[in-house]
Structure formats: structure tokens, C-alpha cells
Design a protein around this motif. Structure first.
Motif, PDB file in Angstrom:
ATOM      1  N   LEU A  99      -5.816  -5.105 -15.095  1.00 27.10           N
ATOM      2  CA  LEU A  99      -6.838  -5.081 -16.133  1.00 27.10           C
ATOM      3  C   LEU A  99      -8.073  -4.296 -15.708  1.00 27.10           C
ATOM      4  O   LEU A  99      -8.703  -3.627 -16.518  1.00 27.10           O
ATOM      5  CB  LEU A  99      -7.246  -6.507 -16.490  1.00 27.10           C
ATOM      6  N   THR A 100      -8.403  -4.401 -14.451  1.00 25.36           N
ATOM      7  CA  THR A 100      -9.597  -3.690 -13.999  1.00 25.36           C
ATOM      8  C   THR A 100      -9.265  -2.259 -13.586  1.00 25.36           C
ATOM      9  O   THR A 100     -10.147  -1.504 -13.168  1.00 25.36           O
ATOM     10  CB  THR A 100     -10.236  -4.407 -12.798  1.00 25.36           C
ATOM     11  N   GLY A 101      -8.017  -1.894 -13.682  1.00 24.01           N
ATOM     12  CA  GLY A 101      -7.612  -0.527 -13.355  1.00 24.01           C
ATOM     13  C   GLY A 101      -7.775  -0.210 -11.892  1.00 24.01           C
ATOM     14  O   GLY A 101      -8.072   0.921 -11.490  1.00 24.01           O
ATOM     15  N   PHE A 102      -7.578  -1.235 -11.065  1.00 21.31           N
ATOM     16  CA  PHE A 102      -7.777  -1.017  -9.633  1.00 21.31           C
ATOM     17  C   PHE A 102      -6.425  -0.940  -8.949  1.00 21.31           C
ATOM     18  O   PHE A 102      -5.664  -1.899  -8.915  1.00 21.31           O
ATOM     19  CB  PHE A 102      -8.586  -2.191  -9.053  1.00 21.31           C
ATOM     20  N   ASN A 103      -6.071   0.232  -8.418  1.00 16.50           N
ATOM     21  CA  ASN A 103      -4.784   0.305  -7.736  1.00 16.50           C
ATOM     22  C   ASN A 103      -4.852   1.106  -6.443  1.00 16.50           C
ATOM     23  O   ASN A 103      -3.835   1.410  -5.850  1.00 16.50           O
ATOM     24  CB  ASN A 103      -3.691   0.868  -8.658  1.00 16.50           C
ATOM     25  N   GLU A 104      -6.071   1.438  -6.024  1.00 13.39           N
ATOM     26  CA  GLU A 104      -6.135   2.228  -4.788  1.00 13.39           C
ATOM     27  C   GLU A 104      -6.428   1.381  -3.568  1.00 13.39           C
ATOM     28  O   GLU A 104      -6.981   1.863  -2.597  1.00 13.39           O
ATOM     29  CB  GLU A 104      -7.154   3.367  -4.917  1.00 13.39           C
ATOM     30  N   HIS A 105      -6.075   0.086  -3.599  1.00 17.38           N
ATOM     31  CA  HIS A 105      -6.432  -0.777  -2.466  1.00 17.38           C
ATOM     32  C   HIS A 105      -5.815  -0.296  -1.160  1.00 17.38           C
ATOM     33  O   HIS A 105      -6.390  -0.392  -0.104  1.00 17.38           O
ATOM     34  CB  HIS A 105      -6.038  -2.233  -2.742  1.00 17.38           C
ATOM     35  N   LYS A 106      -4.624   0.233  -1.261  1.00 17.10           N
ATOM     36  CA  LYS A 106      -3.969   0.730  -0.047  1.00 17.10           C
ATOM     37  C   LYS A 106      -4.729   1.905   0.559  1.00 17.10           C
ATOM     38  O   LYS A 106      -4.987   1.952   1.760  1.00 17.10           O
ATOM     39  CB  LYS A 106      -2.540   1.159  -0.379  1.00 17.10           C
ATOM     40  N   ALA A 107      -5.083   2.849  -0.323  1.00 17.18           N
ATOM     41  CA  ALA A 107      -5.779   4.041   0.156  1.00 17.18           C
ATOM     42  C   ALA A 107      -7.104   3.669   0.817  1.00 17.18           C
ATOM     43  O   ALA A 107      -7.447   4.175   1.887  1.00 17.18           O
ATOM     44  CB  ALA A 107      -6.017   5.000  -1.015  1.00 17.18           C
ATOM     45  N   ILE A 108      -7.849   2.736   0.177  1.00 19.07           N
ATOM     46  CA  ILE A 108      -9.148   2.337   0.727  1.00 19.07           C
ATOM     47  C   ILE A 108      -8.969   1.670   2.077  1.00 19.07           C
ATOM     48  O   ILE A 108      -9.681   1.977   3.043  1.00 19.07           O
ATOM     49  CB  ILE A 108      -9.874   1.383  -0.248  1.00 19.07           C
ATOM     50  N   ALA A 109      -7.969   0.785   2.170  1.00 17.93           N
ATOM     51  CA  ALA A 109      -7.729   0.091   3.435  1.00 17.93           C
ATOM     52  C   ALA A 109      -7.401   1.080   4.540  1.00 17.93           C
ATOM     53  O   ALA A 109      -7.911   0.975   5.661  1.00 17.93           O
ATOM     54  CB  ALA A 109      -6.589  -0.909   3.268  1.00 17.93           C
ATOM     55  N   GLU A 110      -6.565   2.054   4.207  1.00 19.81           N
ATOM     56  CA  GLU A 110      -6.184   3.036   5.230  1.00 19.81           C
ATOM     57  C   GLU A 110      -7.389   3.847   5.698  1.00 19.81           C
ATOM     58  O   GLU A 110      -7.568   4.084   6.893  1.00 19.81           O
ATOM     59  CB  GLU A 110      -5.090   3.962   4.693  1.00 19.81           C
ATOM     60  N   GLU A 111      -8.229   4.235   4.739  1.00 24.48           N
ATOM     61  CA  GLU A 111      -9.415   5.006   5.103  1.00 24.48           C
ATOM     62  C   GLU A 111     -10.312   4.185   6.030  1.00 24.48           C
ATOM     63  O   GLU A 111     -10.815   4.681   7.035  1.00 24.48           O
ATOM     64  CB  GLU A 111     -10.176   5.400   3.842  1.00 24.48           C
ATOM     65  N   PHE A 112     -10.474   2.913   5.689  1.00 22.93           N
ATOM     66  CA  PHE A 112     -11.333   2.023   6.470  1.00 22.93           C
ATOM     67  C   PHE A 112     -10.859   1.944   7.926  1.00 22.93           C
ATOM     68  O   PHE A 112     -11.632   2.138   8.865  1.00 22.93           O
ATOM     69  CB  PHE A 112     -11.312   0.625   5.841  1.00 22.93           C
ATOM     70  N   VAL A 113      -9.556   1.703   8.072  1.00 26.37           N
ATOM     71  CA  VAL A 113      -9.013   1.563   9.427  1.00 26.37           C
ATOM     72  C   VAL A 113      -9.152   2.870  10.208  1.00 26.37           C
ATOM     73  O   VAL A 113      -9.474   2.874  11.392  1.00 26.37           O
ATOM     74  CB  VAL A 113      -7.540   1.101   9.373  1.00 26.37           C
ATOM     75  N   SER A 114      -8.949   3.967   9.513  1.00 25.60           N
ATOM     76  CA  SER A 114      -9.023   5.246  10.234  1.00 25.60           C
ATOM     77  C   SER A 114     -10.451   5.519  10.707  1.00 25.60           C
ATOM     78  O   SER A 114     -10.667   6.073  11.775  1.00 25.60           O
ATOM     79  CB  SER A 114      -8.508   6.380   9.360  1.00 25.60           C
ATOM     80  N   ILE A 115     -11.451   5.087   9.905  1.00 25.06           N
ATOM     81  CA  ILE A 115     -12.834   5.256  10.374  1.00 25.06           C
ATOM     82  C   ILE A 115     -13.103   4.353  11.576  1.00 25.06           C
ATOM     83  O   ILE A 115     -13.719   4.755  12.558  1.00 25.06           O
ATOM     84  CB  ILE A 115     -13.843   4.952   9.246  1.00 25.06           C
ATOM     85  N   VAL A 116     -12.574   3.119  11.507  1.00 26.92           N
ATOM     86  CA  VAL A 116     -12.754   2.192  12.619  1.00 26.92           C
ATOM     87  C   VAL A 116     -12.169   2.769  13.904  1.00 26.92           C
ATOM     88  O   VAL A 116     -12.786   2.727  14.970  1.00 26.92           O
ATOM     89  CB  VAL A 116     -12.085   0.836  12.298  1.00 26.92           C
ATOM     90  N   GLN A 117     -10.973   3.362  13.759  1.00 24.59           N
ATOM     91  CA  GLN A 117     -10.304   3.859  14.965  1.00 24.59           C
ATOM     92  C   GLN A 117     -10.729   5.267  15.360  1.00 24.59           C
ATOM     93  O   GLN A 117     -10.231   5.822  16.338  1.00 24.59           O
ATOM     94  CB  GLN A 117      -8.785   3.812  14.750  1.00 24.59           C
ATOM     95  N   GLU A 118     -11.577   5.867  14.528  1.00 28.49           N
ATOM     96  CA  GLU A 118     -12.103   7.217  14.802  1.00 28.49           C
ATOM     97  C   GLU A 118     -10.999   8.241  14.973  1.00 28.49           C
ATOM     98  O   GLU A 118     -10.973   9.012  15.937  1.00 28.49           O
ATOM     99  CB  GLU A 118     -13.001   7.184  16.051  1.00 28.49           C
ATOM    100  N   VAL A 119     -10.010   8.203  14.050  1.00 25.82           N
ATOM    101  CA  VAL A 119      -8.984   9.253  14.127  1.00 25.82           C
ATOM    102  C   VAL A 119      -9.105  10.220  12.948  1.00 25.82           C
ATOM    103  O   VAL A 119      -9.656   9.875  11.920  1.00 25.82           O
ATOM    104  CB  VAL A 119      -7.535   8.691  14.156  1.00 25.82           C
TER     105      VAL A 119
END
Lengths: 152, 544
Positions: free
Chosen positions: A132-152
Motif C-alpha cells: 500500500l505504501t509502495g515500498f519495495n526497495e528494502h533490500k536495496a537500502i539494506a545492501e547500501e547500508f551494509v556496504s557503507i558500514v563495511q567501506e567497500v
């Protein structure tokens, strides 16, 4: 309500929640879980017909969550009106008679869980909310977050 | 983050800190954070929108103006006269008195703080550095405080007495501050060792209250150490003077400037030097155990006893009429008896007001004789105890847990008049009445039953006085503001109230000269009090 009666009632309720020995202690010395229980007791002490609860389960341990869910459904069955707001969708799904989903301050869905399921053809309330909220990029956001954390 | 000027000055002493094995850059960072936090104001719950955005400023620094005013009184004490021991003892006495009370009520939290533990102890910082940061943090404030009190008098004293005076004063003040910090820390350490959990917090609270009273009484003793004979101040040393620290610090001045020399003065001088040094050495030794015991503050023991107070219940039902008022009475009763910060700020002045009338009476006995004093109207000295009313009443709007004030807004009441009247009634019952009763019993014992009627007049007059003082509460609800705000606004506002107490005393004094009129005065006063209570209830408390 009379002080004496309120006092007795509160003491009994505390006992049910396993907190009778700290009844006279300062709330400042309580843990988050104990404070949450005190708040629940104090909101129910005068046996209200209408109840507003905002994330009542936060801070409680798994067993107390079960107790509280049961308390809410018994009270609802006895004809009390309970407004309940939460972000934990599977709990909402299980204990609510009527669900209102709000996104950006606007109501996006209104009805029982069965109604919502029929309208949206999704399995769980969480998925319905995402749809309903049109939110489906949770995977992409999570991946981006982890990659920033790991500095890759 | 803002770079503090204080820290820049501190940088000069970097070498000194490093010699003690302290990681200076880390300590500097911790201090910078602490100072920034102190600069953040504490907004009150209800009038947040009223205050405009102001640049960050430290409430404590702002409150120093009061102390500068006090210091003006000290100028003549330091500069005129040749009795150096007396003058300098008074000077150091005032400084110690102010620094000590401030230390106990405002900086104890810093000393006993365990909040930063979870942040700092998980980092690879040495305990020594954390401790140094804590101590320097307190010392910075004490430095400002001492400067505000002693700065002007010492500068002017240097002009009249010369450079030696400056050196002596600086060393004296430094040692006094060190002594005070270490002394309070040692006392806390002692308590920490024997108590635990909530009980510990209560004991600390009582000790703080006791210390404040002891400092006040000790300050009075200082004056007693010197007797005025034929307008000349004489000082005959005796053993109990060794327990009055300001005299130690006054001794070097008497030795050097007064050219007096006897073995007592040398002994005082020695104490002034040795005691602070020894206590610092003990303190450094004790720091590890102090830190360990400090952990106990976050323990929670799970025992406490309920107490039912029958007579208070009965009293509540007799003096409170509406249901709301009873509810608020119970609430205020709990607040005033249980809230530690409130107790710390208000109870010392209660203790003081209990003692003051007797100090004046003893003075009088000293000057004349007991038999003479009994036949006079000195029983009116009991009015001195009502001097605590304005201070205490103006404290009613503060609380350590001011954030809980949302409860007023959720409570189903139409107006807050019952709240105000309940709070004042609790004030009379819990705080004023005990003090007054103790004094009355002793006064009747001294002056005889003839003064009972007068005591009743004093009691009614005090209630009327309190109703008038309740103006100080206007604009905010009881227990709804942080004590941080109290520091800035206290003081000058109370002066008219103190004058008013004098007026009450004066009228009563005049009435006693008309035979058999005290009773009529009592009735009149009672009428005025009831009338004004009702009026204030409707006009003032009703619409706030």
C-alpha cells in the motif's frame, strides 16, 4: 475512586505481574520492563471503557507480551474499546478487529484483516503495508547500508 | 564544538597534568563536552515556547553576579582595622561557607555522577584521566565562584597591604578550595563504603542536609570565637578553635601583618597547611575504592517499607475540603518528603530556621543574664524562623523530576487552585509546623506559659505571611521547573519578603505594649488570614 481501594487494586495487579515486592520502591529504580508494567496498570486501574495504547508491548519480555495480548483480547471481548498503535505488524494482525493503516498522515486502508487481505491479495499485514505504501526497495537500502558500514 | 576560553587557559598547565600520568588531550575533550552540556539550558515543560532562542550560556556563570554583590560587604572587613586574625577569619569563613554550601548542593552530583561511566569506561581511557576530568570540572566552577566572592576584596586588600597579602590570600583560597573538595569527597567515600542502593542515596541526602546545617552553625560559632570587650576585639585561644578551619587560614595574616606570635597561631598556621595536604594524599590513595564504591549508586536493593500515617490522613480530611484538594495534598506530601533534590534544597533552611532564634537568645543571655532575658520580649525571636518561608515557598515550583509535570495536564481538574492551596497546606504541615512546634515547646519552657497566646499569633501571622509569599509561585505550577532555573532567579526578589517579616514582628511587638490586646490582635489576624486565603484562592491561584 477511593485511595484505599485504588491502593489495594494496584497492589493486587502488581502481584499478578510478579512485582509485589517492589510496590513501595521508587519508579526511578525500575527497569524499562517494570516501568511499562506500571504504566499499563495505571492506565487500567479505573477500569476504563475506552483505552488508547501506544506501543504497549515495547520493553516487555516475551512472556509478558503473551499475557498482555491475552488481557487485551479478553477486555475487547467484554465490550471495551481499545485503540492500539504499533509498528509490529504481526501482532496487529493477530489481535485487532479493525485495522487502519496510515501512511504520511493519510489513511490508506481501513477494515478487518480479512478485508485487507481480500483487497490486496498479500499474505501478511506487513506485506500489505509495503504494497500500500509502495515500498519495495528494502533490500536495496539494506545492501547500501551494509556496504557503507563495511567501506567497500 | 565551541572552544572554551577556560580550556585554553588550562592548556598552560598541560605539563603539570602530564606529569601525573594524565592523558591531557583526552581529558580536554571530556571537559569540553561537559562544559558544553552545562551550557545547555533546561527548558521547563510548559513555557518552552515563551523563551526565545538564546545563545548557549552557562546558568552558573550568570548566577555569579549575586556573589560579587556579597563580596562588596567583604571589602571593609579585609581592609580596615588591625585585628588580622579576626578579619581574615571572617573573610575566609564567608568564602568557605559559600563555597561549601554551593559544593554540597550544586556540585555533589558532579562528584557522584555515574552517568558517564557507561560511555567513558568502555573506551580505552585510563580511570585516572576520567577522574582528573571530573575533579578539574568541579575545580573550574569553584575557581569561578571563589573569584566572584574573593576577587574584589583581595585586589583592594593587596593595594592596602601589599604583595605579600596577595600571595597569602591566593594560597589560602587555593588550599581552602582543595580542602573543601577533598573533604566532601572523603565524606562521600565513607558513606559509600557502608550503604548500598536506595538506602545509600537517602543517607547521602541526609548527610548533605546535615552538612549544610553544620556549615551554617559553624559559621555562627566563628563569630563566637571572638568576644567584644569595650569595643575591642579580643581573642583567647581555646581547644575548640582547632575545629574551625577559617581560623587556621586567618593565622598566617596575624603572624605576618599583626606581628603577633604565640604558639597557638603557629599551630593554626601549621594546620592550615598540613590538613589540606594530608587530606589530598588520603584522597589520591582512596580514588580507586571511591570509584568502585560509586558503582553501588546504580545498584537497586529491593527492600522498602510502607508507612501508614494515620494522623496525617486525619489531618488531611480536616483541613482539605474538596476531593481534588485531598488528592493534591497527598501528592504534594509525597513530593516534599520523598524527592531528594527538593529535600536537599529546602531542608537545610529548615534546620537553619530552627537554630537561628536560639543563637540570638544565647547571644542575649551572654550579654545580660538568663533571668533578665526571660522577663523581656525576646520570645519574639521566634519570628526569625519564619524567614525561611519565602525561600521555601519560592522553591515549591522546582523539582528534580520536573519533567513529570505533564501529570497536571492529564489530571481531570478544571483549575489549579486546589493544587496551590494543597501544596501550601502540606508546606505548613510537613515543613513549618515541626520546626514551629519544637521551638514553641522550648520557648514555653524558657519564658513560661504567658507566651502561649503570642505563639498562636506568630503561627497565624506566619500563615498569612506564607499566603503573601505564595506570589513567588505565580506563573508556574508546583514542582514543574528544574532547579537549574532556581539558581538564576533567587536572591534579590526575596528582599521585600524579608522586610515584610520585619513588619509582622514590629506590629506584634507594638501590640504587646497595649495590655490585653494580644487576643484581639489574634482574632483580627485570623480574620485577615482566612479572608486573604479565600481571595487568593479565587483570584490568583484560580487563573494560573
Amino acid at each position: 475512586m477511593d485511595v484505599k481501594k485504588a491502593n489495594e487494586k494496584a497492589q493486587n495487579l502488581m502481584k499478578v505481574f510478579g512485582m509485589e515486592e517492589v510496590y513501595h520502591s521508587r519508579i526511578a529504580s525500575f527497569s524499562k520492563r517494570m516501568r511499562q508494567k506500571v504504566l499499563i496498570i495505571s492506565s487500567l486501574l479505573h477500569n476504563p471503557e475506552l483505552l488508547f495504547l501506544d506501543e504497549p508491548l515495547s520493553g516487555l519480555d516475551a512472556n509478558s507480551v503473551m499475557v498482555l495480548k491475552e488481557i487485551l483480547s479478553i477486555m475487547a471481548a467484554k465490550g471495551k474499546t481499545i485503540f492500539y498503535s504499533s509498528h509490529i505488524m504481526d501482532v496487529v494482525e493477530k489481535i485487532s478487529n479493525r485495522i487502519i493503516l496510515i501512511n504520511d498522515g493519510k489513511i490508506v486502508a481501513d477494515g478487518s484483516f480479512m478485508d485487507l487481505k481480500e483487497q490486496n491479495k498479500e499474505g501478511t499485514l506487513e506485506q500489505i503495508f509495503n504494497q500500500l505504501t509502495g515500498f519495495n526497495e528494502h533490500k536495496a537500502i539494506a545492501e547500501e547500508f551494509v556496504s557503507i558500514v563495511q567501506e567497500v | 564544538m565551541k572552544d572554551f576560553r577556560t580550556l585554553k587557559i588550562l592548556d598552560r598547565f598541560r605539563g603539570l597534568f602530564e606529569r601525573f600520568g594524565i592523558d591531557y588531550p583526552v581529558m580536554r575533550k571530556i571537559l569540553a563536552v561537559k562544559l558544553t552540556m552545562d551550557g545547555r539550558g533546561t527548558p521547563t515543560v510548559f513555557n518552552q515556547q515563551k523563551k526565545k532562542q538564546k545563545p548557549e550560556e552557562n546558568g552558573f556563570i550568570k548566577s555569579l553576579g549575586m556573589y560579587v554583590l556579597i563580596s562588596i560587604v567583604l571589602i571593609p572587613i579585609v581592609n580596615f582595622g588591625q585585628n588580622y586574625l579576626y578579619q581574615m577569619s571572617i573573610f575566609f569563613g564567608v568564602v568557605m561557607f559559600l563555597v561549601m554550601t554551593s559544593m554540597i548542593s550544586d556540585f555533589s552530583n558532579v562528584l557522584l555522577d555515574v552517568k558517564d561511566k557507561s560511555i567513558l569506561h568502555t573506551k580505552p581511557i585510563e580511570k585516572r584521566t576520567i577522574n582528573a576530568a571530573k575533579t578539574v570540572h568541579i575545580c573550574l566552577y569553584l575557581f569561578f565562584l571563589t573569584m566572584a566572592i574573593a576577587g574584589i576584596p583581595v585586589v583592594i586588600g593587596t593595594v592596602t597591604h601589599g604583595l605579600i597579602f596577595l600571595i597569602f590570600s591566593i594560597f589560602g583560597l587555593m588550599f581552602i578550595n582543595l580542602f573543601i573538595v577533598v573533604f566532601t569527597a572523603l565524606i562521600y567515600n565513607f558513606i559509600l563504603r557502608f550503604f548500598d542502593g536506595e538506602k545509600l542515596k537517602d543517607v547521602i541526602n541526609y548527610v548533605q542536609i546535615g552538612l549544610s546545617i553544620a556549615v551554617m552553625v559553624g559559621y555562627q560559632l566563628l563569630g563566637r570565637a571572638f568576644s567584644f570587650v569595650d569595643m575591642k576585639i579580643t581573642f583567647s585561644p581555646s581547644w575548640w578553635h582547632f575545629f574551625i578551619p577559617p581560623i587556621w587560614f586567618g593565622a598566617p595574616f596575624a603572624l605576618y601583618f599583626g606581628h603577633q606570635s604565640n604558639k597557638f597561631l603557629w599551630l593554626y598556621f601549621l594546620l592550615a597547611f598540613l590538613i589540606p595536604v594530608i587530606s589530598i594524599m588520603i584522597y589520591i590513595r582512596m580514588i580507586p575504592s571511591f570509584e568502585r564504591n560509586l558503582q553501588k549508586l546504580s545498584n537497586h536493593s529491593r527492600k522498602s517499607k510502607p508507612r501508614e500515617r494515620r494522623w496525617k490522613n486525619w489531618l488531611m480530611h480536616t483541613i482539605c475540603r474538596s476531593r481534588e484538594e485531598k488528592v493534591f495534598f497527598r501528592f504534594a506530601d509525597h513530593m516534599m518528603r520523598n524527592e531528594r533534590e527538593f529535600r536537599l534544597k529546602v531542608y537545610p533552611s529548615l534546620g537553619m530556621s530552627l537554630v537561628i532564634p536560639f543563637i540570638f537568645i544565647f547571644n542575649q543571655i551572654h550579654m545580660t543574664s538568663f533571668a533578665d532575658m526571660v522577663s523581656t520580649k525576646w520570645y519574639l525571636a521566634i519570628y526569625f524562623s519564619s524567614l525561611m518561608i519565602p525561600t521555601a515557598v519560592s522553591m515549591m515550583k522546582y523539582s528534580g523530576k520536573y519533567k513529570g509535570a505533564w501529570i497536571y495536564k492529564t489530571a481531570p481538574v478544571e483549575n489549579y487552585a486546589p493544587l496551590f492551596s494543597a501544596v501550601l497546606k502540606v508546606f505548613i504541615v510537613d515543613l513549618y509546623l515541626p520546626v514551629f512546634l519544637i521551638q514553641s515547646v522550648i520557648f514555653v519552657f524558657i519564658f513560661g506559659f504567658k507566651i502561649v497566646l503570642d505563639l498562636l499569633v506568630v503561627f497565624v501571622a506566619s500563615i498569612l505571611y506564607m499566603v503573601i509569599c505564595s506570589r513567588f509561585l505565580k506563573g508556574s505550577l508546583p514542582f514543574s521547573e528544574s532547579f537549574e532555573n532556581a539558581r538564576q532567579s533567587a536572591g534579590v526578589k526575596l528582599i521585600p519578603a524579608l522586610i515584610l517579616a520585619g513588619v509582622f514582628w514590629g506590629i506584634h511587638f507594638a501590640v504587646t505594649f497595649i495590655p490585653y490586646r494580644v487576643f484581639s490582635y489574634l482574632i483580627l489576624l485570623l480574620g485577615i488570614t482566612i479572608f486573604s486565603w479565600k481571595m487568593v484562592y479565587r483570584m490568583v491561584w484560580g487563573d494560573s
